[in-house]
Design a protein around this motif. Structure first.
Motif, PDB file in Angstrom:
ATOM      1  N   LEU A 144       0.826  -1.203   0.000  1.00  0.00           N
ATOM      2  CA  LEU A 144       0.000   0.000   0.000  1.00  0.00           C
ATOM      3  C   LEU A 144       0.866   1.262   0.000  1.00  0.00           C
ATOM      4  CD1 LEU A 144      -2.963   0.980   0.211  1.00  0.00           C
ATOM      5  CD2 LEU A 144      -2.665   0.970   2.676  1.00  0.00           C
ATOM      6  N   LEU A 145       1.906   1.274   0.815  1.00  0.00           N
ATOM      7  CA  LEU A 145       2.816   2.420   0.862  1.00  0.00           C
ATOM      8  C   LEU A 145       3.534   2.606  -0.472  1.00  0.00           C
ATOM      9  CD1 LEU A 145       4.287   1.849   4.427  1.00  0.00           C
ATOM     10  CD2 LEU A 145       2.786   3.728   3.734  1.00  0.00           C
ATOM     11  N   LEU A 146       4.016   1.519  -1.043  1.00  0.00           N
ATOM     12  CA  LEU A 146       4.726   1.604  -2.324  1.00  0.00           C
ATOM     13  C   LEU A 146       3.796   2.059  -3.445  1.00  0.00           C
ATOM     14  CD1 LEU A 146       6.933  -1.609  -2.063  1.00  0.00           C
ATOM     15  CD2 LEU A 146       7.725   0.756  -2.019  1.00  0.00           C
ATOM     16  N   LYS A 147       2.589   1.518  -3.489  1.00  0.00           N
ATOM     17  CA  LYS A 147       1.631   1.873  -4.536  1.00  0.00           C
ATOM     18  C   LYS A 147       1.250   3.352  -4.476  1.00  0.00           C
ATOM     19  CE  LYS A 147      -1.535   1.355  -7.718  1.00  0.00           C
ATOM     20  NZ  LYS A 147      -1.259   1.151  -9.095  1.00  0.00           N
ATOM     21  N   SER A 198      10.011   0.070   8.291  1.00  0.00           N
ATOM     22  CA  SER A 198       9.403  -1.167   7.808  1.00  0.00           C
ATOM     23  C   SER A 198      10.264  -2.381   8.167  1.00  0.00           C
ATOM     24  CB  SER A 198       9.220  -1.083   6.292  1.00  0.00           C
ATOM     25  OG  SER A 198       8.723  -2.286   5.781  1.00  0.00           O
ATOM     26  N   GLU A 199      11.572  -2.233   8.009  1.00  0.00           N
ATOM     27  CA  GLU A 199      12.503  -3.322   8.313  1.00  0.00           C
ATOM     28  C   GLU A 199      13.733  -2.731   8.966  1.00  0.00           C
ATOM     29  OE1 GLU A 199      13.497  -5.198   4.592  1.00  0.00           O
ATOM     30  OE2 GLU A 199      11.401  -5.210   3.958  1.00  0.00           O
ATOM     31  N   GLY A 200      14.305  -3.470   9.908  1.00  0.00           N
ATOM     32  CA  GLY A 200      15.553  -3.049  10.523  1.00  0.00           C
ATOM     33  C   GLY A 200      15.385  -2.582  11.955  1.00  0.00           C
ATOM     34  N   GLU A 201      16.424  -1.880  12.441  1.00  0.00           N
ATOM     35  CA  GLU A 201      16.444  -1.407  13.826  1.00  0.00           C
ATOM     36  C   GLU A 201      17.178  -0.073  13.884  1.00  0.00           C
ATOM     37  OE1 GLU A 201      17.063  -4.245  17.267  1.00  0.00           O
ATOM     38  OE2 GLU A 201      18.957  -3.135  17.295  1.00  0.00           O
ATOM     39  N   ILE A 202      16.667   0.830  14.709  1.00  0.00           N
ATOM     40  CA  ILE A 202      17.243   2.165  14.844  1.00  0.00           C
ATOM     41  C   ILE A 202      17.417   2.494  16.320  1.00  0.00           C
ATOM     42  CG2 ILE A 202      16.753   4.634  14.529  1.00  0.00           C
ATOM     43  CD1 ILE A 202      15.628   3.966  11.808  1.00  0.00           C
ATOM     44  N   PHE A 237      10.153   4.357   5.273  1.00  0.00           N
ATOM     45  CA  PHE A 237       9.244   5.177   4.484  1.00  0.00           C
ATOM     46  C   PHE A 237       9.181   6.560   5.118  1.00  0.00           C
ATOM     47  CE2 PHE A 237       7.950   0.916   3.424  1.00  0.00           C
ATOM     48  CZ  PHE A 237       7.673   1.003   2.072  1.00  0.00           C
ATOM     49  N   SER A 238       9.161   7.620   4.291  1.00  0.00           N
ATOM     50  CA  SER A 238       9.174   9.003   4.781  1.00  0.00           C
ATOM     51  C   SER A 238       7.928   9.748   4.325  1.00  0.00           C
ATOM     52  CB  SER A 238      10.394   9.751   4.238  1.00  0.00           C
ATOM     53  OG  SER A 238      11.580   9.091   4.563  1.00  0.00           O
ATOM     54  N   PHE A 239       7.271  10.392   5.281  1.00  0.00           N
ATOM     55  CA  PHE A 239       6.102  11.210   4.990  1.00  0.00           C
ATOM     56  C   PHE A 239       6.441  12.664   5.270  1.00  0.00           C
ATOM     57  CE2 PHE A 239       4.515   7.091   6.231  1.00  0.00           C
ATOM     58  CZ  PHE A 239       3.421   6.862   5.428  1.00  0.00           C
ATOM     59  N   ASN A 240       6.427  13.524   4.246  1.00  0.00           N
ATOM     60  CA  ASN A 240       6.518  14.959   4.517  1.00  0.00           C
ATOM     61  C   ASN A 240       5.104  15.449   4.835  1.00  0.00           C
ATOM     62  OD1 ASN A 240       5.155  15.330   2.066  1.00  0.00           O
ATOM     63  ND2 ASN A 240       7.020  15.832   0.945  1.00  0.00           N
ATOM     64  N   GLU A 241       4.951  16.728   5.130  1.00  0.00           N
ATOM     65  CA  GLU A 241       3.647  17.242   5.554  1.00  0.00           C
ATOM     66  C   GLU A 241       2.576  17.041   4.478  1.00  0.00           C
ATOM     67  OE1 GLU A 241       1.571  21.281   7.363  1.00  0.00           O
ATOM     68  OE2 GLU A 241       3.668  21.336   6.735  1.00  0.00           O
ATOM     69  N   GLU A 242       2.914  17.344   3.243  1.00  0.00           N
ATOM     70  CA  GLU A 242       1.942  17.210   2.155  1.00  0.00           C
ATOM     71  C   GLU A 242       1.492  15.747   1.984  1.00  0.00           C
ATOM     72  OE1 GLU A 242       1.776  17.712  -2.700  1.00  0.00           O
ATOM     73  OE2 GLU A 242       3.319  18.795  -1.575  1.00  0.00           O
ATOM     74  N   LEU A 243       2.438  14.859   1.966  1.00  0.00           N
ATOM     75  CA  LEU A 243       2.113  13.442   1.820  1.00  0.00           C
ATOM     76  C   LEU A 243       1.351  12.919   3.019  1.00  0.00           C
ATOM     77  CD1 LEU A 243       2.368  10.974  -0.002  1.00  0.00           C
ATOM     78  CD2 LEU A 243       4.578  10.514   1.060  1.00  0.00           C
ATOM     79  N   PHE A 244       1.737  13.358   4.205  1.00  0.00           N
ATOM     80  CA  PHE A 244       1.035  12.957   5.428  1.00  0.00           C
ATOM     81  C   PHE A 244      -0.425  13.367   5.348  1.00  0.00           C
ATOM     82  CE2 PHE A 244      -0.518  13.942   9.681  1.00  0.00           C
ATOM     83  CZ  PHE A 244      -0.340  12.729  10.319  1.00  0.00           C
ATOM     84  N   ASN A 245      -0.670  14.614   4.972  1.00  0.00           N
ATOM     85  CA  ASN A 245      -2.053  15.099   4.880  1.00  0.00           C
ATOM     86  C   ASN A 245      -2.847  14.354   3.816  1.00  0.00           C
ATOM     87  OD1 ASN A 245      -1.785  16.999   6.918  1.00  0.00           O
ATOM     88  ND2 ASN A 245      -1.044  18.564   5.516  1.00  0.00           N
TER      89      ASN A 245
END
Length: 163
Positions: free
Chosen positions: A68-71, A99-103, A151-159
């Motif tokens: 869904l995120l990729l699409k 999505s994957e990994g550790e921070i 995955f990164s959401f800027n303000e426009e994409l988030f909204n």
């Protein structure tokens, strides 16, 4: 070549054109054209095509979420061990989904000594409070796994995507 299936295509079209949310489950014997039916129906439509596999519900949901995120063209980046996602006091212009990994989330004192705040594992959002409050990140974030998918959401994409 695709032929027949007018009844099934009409049924799908009616669900698609209804004024309410619809969820259609398609099942049946192997090799009778279920996938081709759906592909033909979706040719001229904005869609996500996801074929489930036999696995536990949690894995199914994770795979669907990533698709869904990729699409929806949510930017995805691969980062590697010791790469920095964000720095303390940097303006929070993105909300991140690991999505994957550790921070590792940490602060440093004036002598450069690190203080671990938390370790973030996959399937987790990062940086929500400063992003949502339009503030600065209160800590540093660095990849500790060999590789991380973020995955990164800027303000426009988030909204657009979340609201």
């Amino acid at each position: 070549m695709f032929s027949g299936r007018k009844k099934e295509l009409k049924y799908l079209q009616n669900r698609y054109e209804s004024n309410k949310s619809e969820f259609v489950v398609l099942y049946g014997r192997r090799r009778i054209g279920k996938t081709e039916l759906l592909k033909q129906f979706a040719l001229d439509k904005n869609h996500i095509f996801y074929s489930a596999i036999e696995t536990v519900d949690k894995s199914q949901l994770e795979m669907f979420s990533k698709e869904l995120l990729l699409k929806n063209n949510v930017p995805m980046s691969r980062m590697y061990r010791k790469d920095t996602l964000f720095h303390e006091d940097q303006r929070a212009v993105n909300l991140y989904y690991l999505s994957e990994g550790e921070i590792k989330i940490y602060n440093t004192d004036s002598d450069g000594k690190e203080f671990l705040i938390s370790t973030v594992c996959e399937k987790t959002f990062l940086g929500e409070p400063p992003f949502l409050l339009n503030e600065r990140y209160p800590a540093n974030a660095i990849v500790t796994s060999e590789e991380a998918c973020i995955f990164s959401f800027n303000e426009e994409l988030f909204n657009e995507f979340m609201i």
